[in-house]
Design a protein around this motif. Structure first.
Motif, PDB file in Angstrom:
ATOM      1  N   PRO A   1      36.093 158.497  16.680  1.00 24.03           N
ATOM      2  CA  PRO A   1      35.993 158.988  18.067  1.00 24.03           C
ATOM      3  C   PRO A   1      34.572 159.296  18.513  1.00 24.03           C
ATOM      4  O   PRO A   1      34.262 159.175  19.700  1.00 24.03           O
ATOM      5  CB  PRO A   1      36.867 160.255  18.058  1.00 24.03           C
ATOM      6  N   ARG A   2      33.696 159.699  17.578  1.00 23.58           N
ATOM      7  CA  ARG A   2      32.316 160.008  17.962  1.00 23.58           C
ATOM      8  C   ARG A   2      31.373 158.833  17.714  1.00 23.58           C
ATOM      9  O   ARG A   2      30.480 158.561  18.515  1.00 23.58           O
ATOM     10  CB  ARG A   2      31.814 161.239  17.199  1.00 23.58           C
ATOM     11  N   GLU A   3      31.555 158.133  16.593  1.00 24.84           N
ATOM     12  CA  GLU A   3      30.637 157.049  16.230  1.00 24.84           C
ATOM     13  C   GLU A   3      31.010 155.716  16.864  1.00 24.84           C
ATOM     14  O   GLU A   3      30.202 154.790  16.881  1.00 24.84           O
ATOM     15  CB  GLU A   3      30.603 156.891  14.707  1.00 24.84           C
ATOM     16  N   GLY A   4      32.224 155.594  17.374  1.00 22.38           N
ATOM     17  CA  GLY A   4      32.656 154.328  17.949  1.00 22.38           C
ATOM     18  C   GLY A   4      32.950 153.298  16.877  1.00 22.38           C
ATOM     19  O   GLY A   4      33.446 153.621  15.795  1.00 22.38           O
ATOM     20  N   TYR A   5      32.605 152.042  17.167  1.00 18.14           N
ATOM     21  CA  TYR A   5      32.860 150.941  16.228  1.00 18.14           C
ATOM     22  C   TYR A   5      31.659 150.778  15.303  1.00 18.14           C
ATOM     23  O   TYR A   5      30.520 150.674  15.754  1.00 18.14           O
ATOM     24  CB  TYR A   5      33.092 149.630  16.988  1.00 18.14           C
ATOM     25  N   ARG A   6      31.938 150.736  14.030  1.00 21.33           N
ATOM     26  CA  ARG A   6      30.874 150.525  13.051  1.00 21.33           C
ATOM     27  C   ARG A   6      31.296 149.432  12.087  1.00 21.33           C
ATOM     28  O   ARG A   6      32.245 149.596  11.316  1.00 21.33           O
ATOM     29  CB  ARG A   6      30.569 151.803  12.280  1.00 21.33           C
ATOM     30  N   GLU A   7      30.595 148.304  12.147  1.00 24.06           N
ATOM     31  CA  GLU A   7      30.852 147.220  11.206  1.00 24.06           C
ATOM     32  C   GLU A   7      29.961 147.397   9.986  1.00 24.06           C
ATOM     33  O   GLU A   7      28.759 147.659  10.110  1.00 24.06           O
ATOM     34  CB  GLU A   7      30.591 145.862  11.867  1.00 24.06           C
TER      35      GLU A   7
ATOM     36  N   GLN B   1      41.443 161.088  13.840  1.00 27.30           N
ATOM     37  CA  GLN B   1      41.085 161.940  14.975  1.00 27.30           C
ATOM     38  C   GLN B   1      41.073 161.182  16.302  1.00 27.30           C
ATOM     39  O   GLN B   1      40.875 161.804  17.359  1.00 27.30           O
ATOM     40  CB  GLN B   1      39.710 162.563  14.745  1.00 27.30           C
ATOM     41  N   LEU B   2      41.256 159.873  16.261  1.00 29.01           N
ATOM     42  CA  LEU B   2      41.303 159.106  17.501  1.00 29.01           C
ATOM     43  C   LEU B   2      42.475 159.591  18.357  1.00 29.01           C
ATOM     44  O   LEU B   2      43.621 159.636  17.900  1.00 29.01           O
ATOM     45  CB  LEU B   2      41.468 157.615  17.197  1.00 29.01           C
ATOM     46  N   LYS B   3      42.193 159.950  19.613  1.00 30.71           N
ATOM     47  CA  LYS B   3      43.249 160.476  20.468  1.00 30.71           C
ATOM     48  C   LYS B   3      44.276 159.411  20.823  1.00 30.71           C
ATOM     49  O   LYS B   3      45.454 159.703  21.030  1.00 30.71           O
ATOM     50  CB  LYS B   3      42.631 161.079  21.736  1.00 30.71           C
ATOM     51  N   GLN B   4      43.817 158.183  20.907  1.00 33.64           N
ATOM     52  CA  GLN B   4      44.728 157.064  21.101  1.00 33.64           C
ATOM     53  C   GLN B   4      44.052 155.798  20.603  1.00 33.64           C
ATOM     54  O   GLN B   4      42.829 155.751  20.453  1.00 33.64           O
ATOM     55  CB  GLN B   4      45.123 156.904  22.568  1.00 33.64           C
ATOM     56  N   LEU B   5      44.850 154.794  20.294  1.00 39.59           N
ATOM     57  CA  LEU B   5      44.314 153.532  19.804  1.00 39.59           C
ATOM     58  C   LEU B   5      44.087 152.588  20.976  1.00 39.59           C
ATOM     59  O   LEU B   5      45.036 152.270  21.714  1.00 39.59           O
ATOM     60  CB  LEU B   5      45.291 152.897  18.807  1.00 39.59           C
ATOM     61  N   ASP B   6      42.858 152.163  21.156  1.00 44.11           N
ATOM     62  CA  ASP B   6      42.549 151.132  22.151  1.00 44.11           C
ATOM     63  C   ASP B   6      42.929 149.794  21.520  1.00 44.11           C
ATOM     64  O   ASP B   6      42.094 149.073  20.971  1.00 44.11           O
ATOM     65  CB  ASP B   6      41.066 151.179  22.501  1.00 44.11           C
ATOM     66  N   GLU B   7      44.200 149.481  21.602  1.00 46.93           N
ATOM     67  CA  GLU B   7      44.752 148.373  20.826  1.00 46.93           C
ATOM     68  C   GLU B   7      44.069 147.033  21.098  1.00 46.93           C
ATOM     69  O   GLU B   7      43.657 146.344  20.155  1.00 46.93           O
ATOM     70  CB  GLU B   7      46.268 148.266  21.057  1.00 46.93           C
ATOM     71  N   PRO B   8      43.901 146.608  22.343  1.00 49.79           N
ATOM     72  CA  PRO B   8      43.258 145.305  22.572  1.00 49.79           C
ATOM     73  C   PRO B   8      41.835 145.246  22.017  1.00 49.79           C
ATOM     74  O   PRO B   8      41.441 144.247  21.404  1.00 49.79           O
ATOM     75  CB  PRO B   8      43.281 145.157  24.094  1.00 49.79           C
ATOM     76  N   ALA B   9      41.058 146.314  22.220  1.00 46.89           N
ATOM     77  CA  ALA B   9      39.675 146.305  21.751  1.00 46.89           C
ATOM     78  C   ALA B   9      39.611 146.290  20.230  1.00 46.89           C
ATOM     79  O   ALA B   9      38.780 145.579  19.642  1.00 46.89           O
ATOM     80  CB  ALA B   9      38.932 147.524  22.303  1.00 46.89           C
ATOM     81  N   ILE B  10      40.464 147.073  19.582  1.00 45.01           N
ATOM     82  CA  ILE B  10      40.455 147.114  18.120  1.00 45.01           C
ATOM     83  C   ILE B  10      40.839 145.757  17.554  1.00 45.01           C
ATOM     84  O   ILE B  10      40.196 145.248  16.619  1.00 45.01           O
ATOM     85  CB  ILE B  10      41.408 148.215  17.603  1.00 45.01           C
ATOM     86  N   ARG B  11      41.882 145.176  18.091  1.00 48.39           N
ATOM     87  CA  ARG B  11      42.313 143.866  17.584  1.00 48.39           C
ATOM     88  C   ARG B  11      41.225 142.816  17.796  1.00 48.39           C
ATOM     89  O   ARG B  11      40.986 141.969  16.919  1.00 48.39           O
ATOM     90  CB  ARG B  11      43.618 143.442  18.269  1.00 48.39           C
ATOM     91  N   GLN B  12      40.536 142.867  18.935  1.00 55.74           N
ATOM     92  CA  GLN B  12      39.480 141.891  19.201  1.00 55.74           C
ATOM     93  C   GLN B  12      38.341 142.027  18.204  1.00 55.74           C
ATOM     94  O   GLN B  12      37.886 141.027  17.631  1.00 55.74           O
ATOM     95  CB  GLN B  12      38.954 142.074  20.630  1.00 55.74           C
ATOM     96  N   ARG B  13      37.880 143.261  17.960  1.00 54.47           N
ATOM     97  CA  ARG B  13      36.791 143.457  17.003  1.00 54.47           C
ATOM     98  C   ARG B  13      37.218 143.065  15.595  1.00 54.47           C
ATOM     99  O   ARG B  13      36.441 142.464  14.841  1.00 54.47           O
ATOM    100  CB  ARG B  13      36.345 144.935  17.028  1.00 54.47           C
ATOM    101  N   LEU B  14      38.432 143.401  15.233  1.00 51.38           N
ATOM    102  CA  LEU B  14      38.941 143.057  13.903  1.00 51.38           C
ATOM    103  C   LEU B  14      38.977 141.549  13.707  1.00 51.38           C
ATOM    104  O   LEU B  14      38.504 141.019  12.691  1.00 51.38           O
ATOM    105  CB  LEU B  14      40.333 143.668  13.728  1.00 51.38           C
ATOM    106  N   LEU B  15      39.547 140.833  14.679  1.00 45.87           N
ATOM    107  CA  LEU B  15      39.692 139.380  14.541  1.00 45.87           C
ATOM    108  C   LEU B  15      38.334 138.683  14.545  1.00 45.87           C
ATOM    109  O   LEU B  15      38.135 137.691  13.836  1.00 45.87           O
ATOM    110  CB  LEU B  15      40.589 138.845  15.657  1.00 45.87           C
ATOM    111  N   GLN B  16      37.384 139.194  15.324  1.00 49.99           N
ATOM    112  CA  GLN B  16      36.046 138.605  15.321  1.00 49.99           C
ATOM    113  C   GLN B  16      35.380 138.778  13.957  1.00 49.99           C
ATOM    114  O   GLN B  16      34.755 137.832  13.438  1.00 49.99           O
ATOM    115  CB  GLN B  16      35.191 139.266  16.407  1.00 49.99           C
ATOM    116  N   LEU B  17      35.513 139.970  13.371  1.00 52.78           N
ATOM    117  CA  LEU B  17      34.936 140.206  12.051  1.00 52.78           C
ATOM    118  C   LEU B  17      35.625 139.333  11.001  1.00 52.78           C
ATOM    119  O   LEU B  17      34.963 138.753  10.127  1.00 52.78           O
ATOM    120  CB  LEU B  17      35.063 141.685  11.682  1.00 52.78           C
ATOM    121  N   LEU B  18      36.928 139.227  11.084  1.00 53.84           N
ATOM    122  CA  LEU B  18      37.674 138.391  10.145  1.00 53.84           C
ATOM    123  C   LEU B  18      37.193 136.945  10.206  1.00 53.84           C
ATOM    124  O   LEU B  18      36.993 136.295   9.165  1.00 53.84           O
ATOM    125  CB  LEU B  18      39.169 138.468  10.470  1.00 53.84           C
TER     126      LEU B  18
END
Length: 402
Positions: A69-75, A99-116
């Motif tokens: 929630p504070r650091e954002g996305y860290r690869e 501690q994430l108040k909610q999952l930003d599902e589209p953004a998380i999936r996009q970052r995950l798939l790009q890294l994959l």
């Protein structure tokens, strides 16, 4: 009953007990062993750690992306050439902070798939994606939806796995979450309270038994091979410090897990013969500089059922003018707490002193090194103890109190 009949019954009972113990040991030995690589900064030490662990761990589970929630996305900038050269199957682990108040599902999936895609393009042998999310039990339905959507976007050739918390056991939402994954990892190590420490074998056995009868798919148990510090920085709370410093001022309480404690748990776990339990995943692969992780020698000793006893030796390093530098060396197969006391019978000593974690008490015939602060000494390593300048050191007159 005739004496020979009683003896036969006793022999049969003894045979049954030994057979049960052998079967438990066989199951324990047959478990697949995997390991987490959880370092957020990769160093040249990873090459040595991977090479030395090739015969221990079949598969690597590697932290690749963290959402906080504070650091954002860290690869995590993993060493892709090194992992490609290693060649072992690996999982891309994505940590979604609880501690994430909610999952930003589209953004998380996009970052995950790009890294994959980048990992696969680099030639890494990725066989699955693991989601590590300490969701509150009340939010498991939301987590189920996230996993369901992710499963639809992942390549069919890859497995989807999750970590699971003991707190979820008993929740009516847990079966729906588990149905979205091909496998799961039950985490039985956590800081429930500073008094309870990192690991309670009795609780872990109960959790594993309950979970085995709930999980519809294969699962593994994640076990601790590390310690951590709880840094108290204000009246309200504390922060966990593990492989990296949290860089805050405050007092630190060290929590650790004894290798014997985990070895005892494994022996008892094997006797349960739990359905769908496929193996163990160790947290975490130790680096030389990782002072809170068990050494690889200790991990090997636990996995191979070696006796987990310390073997202490005091080394005398002669210097000019009758001076001896003293080292305490751990010759045993496992990391161990520094001895409480070390005594050296010596006479006509002109001077002496202790260093590091010890203070010195002397009499006319003996020098006693008393531990004043605790620390671990890794298997095969030594540490300065102090020095003596004595005219007579009694052969064989040294004792160590663990």
């Amino acid at each position: 009953m005739k004496p020979w009949a009683a003896a036969a019954v006793l022999l049969l009972a003894l045979t049954a007990v030994l057979a049960g113990r052998y079967q438990a040991l066989r199951l324990h030995t047959a478990w697949d062993q995997q390991v987490y690589l959880w370092q957020r900064v990769w160093t040249p030490q990873h090459a040595n750690a991977l090479a030395a662990s090739r015969d221990l761990f079949s598969t690597l589970r590697i932290l690749g992306l963290q959402v906080h929630p504070r650091e954002g996305y860290r690869e995590i900038q993993v060493n892709t050439p090194l992992l490609k050269q290693d060649g072992r199957p690996l999982w891309l682990v994505v940590r979604l902070d609880g501690q994430l108040k909610q999952l930003d599902e589209p953004a998380i999936r996009q970052r995950l798939l790009q890294l994959l895609q980048r990992w696969q393009a680099a030639g890494l042998p990725v066989i699955g994606v693991e989601i590590d999310h300490d969701a509150a039990t009340a939010r498991l339905p939301e987590y189920q939806h996230f996993l369901q959507q992710l499963r639809q976007q992942l390549p069919a050739s890859l497995q989807l796995g999750i970590t699971a918390l003991p707190a979820w056991i008993g929740s009516p939402a847990l079966p729906g979450v588990l149905q979205q994954a091909d496998s799961s990892v039950l985490q039985v190590h956590a800081v429930l309270s500073p008094q309870q420490g990192l690991f309670d074998g009795r609780l872990a056995l109960r959790w594993a038994s309950q979970y085995a009868h709930l999980s519809p798919n294969p699962f593994r148990v994640a076990l601790p091979a590390y310690g951590m510090g709880l840094v108290s920085f204000d009246a309200q709370g504390a922060q966990v410090e593990s492989e990296a410093s949290v860089r805050v001022a405050g007092s630190t309480q060290e929590l650790s897990v004894a290798p014997q404690q985990v070895a005892d748990f494994l022996r008892q776990l094997a006797t349960l013969n739990l359905p769908r339990l496929h193996g163990i995943i160790w947290f975490r692969l130790p680096l030389e500089s990782d002072r809170r992780a068990w050494s690889l020698a200790t991990l090997r000793a636990v996995i191979d059922h070696q006796p987990l006893t310390a073997d202490w030796q005091v080394k005398f390093l002669p210097q000019p003018n009758g001076l001896y530098d003293l080292l305490i060396q751990n010759n045993g197969p496992v990391d161990a707490p520094l001895p409480r006391e070390i005594g050296i019978n010596a006479s006509r000593c002109l001077a002496a002193d202790a260093v590091g974690h010890y203070r010195l008490e002397t009499t006319a015939e003996q020098a006693r090194f008393i531990r004043i602060s605790g620390d671990q000494l890794r298997a095969g390593q030594s540490r300065p103890l102090g020095w003596l300048r004595c005219q007579q050191i009694t052969p064989g007159g040294t004792y160590v109190v663990p």
